[in-house]
Design an enzyme around this catalytic site. Structure first.
Site, PDB file in Angstrom:
ATOM      1  N   GLY A  31       0.805  -1.210   0.000  1.00  0.00           N
ATOM      2  CA  GLY A  31       0.000   0.000   0.000  1.00  0.00           C
ATOM      3  C   GLY A  31       0.840   1.262   0.000  1.00  0.00           C
ATOM      4  N   GLY A  36       5.948   4.327  -8.586  1.00  0.00           N
ATOM      5  CA  GLY A  36       6.616   3.042  -8.808  1.00  0.00           C
ATOM      6  C   GLY A  36       5.597   1.912  -8.863  1.00  0.00           C
ATOM      7  CG  HIS A  37       3.424   0.814  -5.350  1.00  0.00           C
ATOM      8  ND1 HIS A  37       3.639   1.833  -4.464  1.00  0.00           N
ATOM      9  CD2 HIS A  37       3.959  -0.296  -4.770  1.00  0.00           C
ATOM     10  CE1 HIS A  37       4.247   1.378  -3.389  1.00  0.00           C
ATOM     11  NE2 HIS A  37       4.475   0.097  -3.549  1.00  0.00           N
ATOM     12  CG  ASP A 149      12.008  -3.702  -2.818  1.00  0.00           C
ATOM     13  OD1 ASP A 149      12.628  -3.327  -1.821  1.00  0.00           O
ATOM     14  OD2 ASP A 149      10.954  -3.161  -3.202  1.00  0.00           O
ATOM     15  CE  LYS A 183       8.147   9.079  -8.324  1.00  0.00           C
ATOM     16  NZ  LYS A 183       7.240  10.186  -8.078  1.00  0.00           N
ATOM     17  CB  SER A 184      11.038   4.275  -1.247  1.00  0.00           C
ATOM     18  OG  SER A 184      10.822   3.656   0.007  1.00  0.00           O
TER      19      SER A 184
HETATM   20  O1  PAF Z   1       7.746  -5.203  -1.948  1.00  0.00           O
HETATM   21  C1  PAF Z   1       6.826  -5.167  -1.109  1.00  0.00           C
HETATM   22  O2  PAF Z   1       6.085  -4.168  -1.000  1.00  0.00           O
HETATM   23  C2  PAF Z   1       6.589  -6.354  -0.203  1.00  0.00           C
HETATM   24  O3  PAF Z   1       7.782  -6.908   0.226  1.00  0.00           O
HETATM   25  C3  PAF Z   1       5.664  -7.432  -0.813  1.00  0.00           C
HETATM   26  C4  PAF Z   1       6.281  -8.068  -2.040  1.00  0.00           C
HETATM   27  C5  PAF Z   1       4.325  -6.798  -1.185  1.00  0.00           C
HETATM   28  C6  PAF Z   1       5.393  -8.527   0.204  1.00  0.00           C
HETATM   29  O4  PAF Z   1       4.781  -8.039   1.364  1.00  0.00           O
END
Ligand code: PAF
Length: 279
Positions: A31, A36-37, A149, A183-184
């Site tokens: 969330g 980025g998401h 990541d 972005k984080s």
């Molecule tokens: O990268 C993330 O946000 C988390 O590590 C993930 C992959 C959703 C697992 O909780």
């Protein structure tokens, strides 16, 4: 777009999509969604008939001294972003829905013990467990993870291979602010002064990348140059700077592709990660 909190509510929807022969993309997130998401969701929407975004701050990947309680959360903003991007479902379970009475956890050797695994020894077991559960609940055709990541992506790919999940893992490029900061969700922890200091991560990696691209073959010369640049920043404290093989995560002495140059740096109390990859 639906927000679903219960596994038993999600399963019939997944089954009906499967009966219709539709493909499913999963974007696992914790969330507090940002650009980025969004890039992962956009790609999933492009490549699949239906898209599920999981939005779950996973307690098992945080150690007791870490930021589980304070990790930023904003389901309304997440829902707006997912809806606009064309996702079909946000899966937003409570911790109890995912872990009630659970005694089974997924663990992995070797590649989870290096880099971030050294300072976060339980982290990847939590990640592997929750991602396995999400894979079993959503049964996607494809799942999307960010290259920021990089170790997580490497671990998930290995888990999918080892546990025979029939799922394509798609790695997506790092999305950066205009000044270079990756972005984080954790960038929100930074004070204005720390936000400026945090640029030492992308700046140092750029120096390392340029050296590798222009033919430097000594891995230590590159990591030393990256360390040196970060050390100029008084608010920064290095956790690690490493140049490793992209698949085995074993340290490289000589530059050899595919490689990952990964760093973790504390800016004040906030631990940030960043990397460059050469394939
Ligand atoms: O990268 C993330 O946000 C988390 O590590 C993930 C992959 C959703 C697992 O909780």
């Amino acid at each position: 777009m639906k927000i679903i909190k219960k596994i038993d509510e999600l399963r019939p929807i997944i089954k009906s999509w499967k009966r219709e022969g539709l493909t499913i993309g999963l974007v696992p997130t914790m969330g507090y969604l940002h650009e980025g998401h969004k890039s992962l969701i956009d790609r999933a929407v492009k490549e699949n008939d239906r898209v599920v975004v999981s939005d779950f701050v996973n307690p098992t990947q945080f150690a007791p001294n870490e930021d589980f309680e304070t990790y930023p959360r904003d389901l309304d903003a997440d829902a707006a972003l997912c809806e606009a991007a064309g996702a079909d479902v946000i899966f937003n379970p409570e911790p109890d829905e995912m872990y009630r009475d659970a005694l089974t956890f997924v663990d992995m050797n070797k590649i989870t013990k290096v880099l971030c695994g050294k300072t976060r020894p339980i982290h990847f077991s939590g990640v592997c467990t929750v991602v396995s559960k999400l894979f079993n609940i959503v049964t996607p055709d494809r799942a999307y993870f960010g290259q920021k990541d990089a170790q997580q992506l490497c671990v998930i790919k290995k888990m999918v291979e080892d546990l025979n999940f029939d799922i394509e893992i798609v790695g997506c490029p790092i999305v950066r602010e205009s000044d270079g900061l990756a972005k984080s969700s954790r960038n929100t922890y930074l004070s204005p002064e720390e936000r400026k200091a945090a640029l030492c991560l992308s700046r140092s990696l750029e120096i390392g990348r340029r050296m590798a691209e222009s033919g430097e073959t000594d891995a230590k010369a590159i990591t030393d140059a990256v360390r040196n640049e970060i050390s100029k920043e008084p608010l920064a404290r290095i956790d690690y700077v490493e140049l490793v093989d992209l698949t085995t995560l074993e340290p490289l002495e000589t530059v050899k592709k595919p490689l990952l140059c990964a760093i973790a740096v504390y800016i004040g109390k906030t631990r940030l990660i960043d990397n460059f990859i050469m394939e």
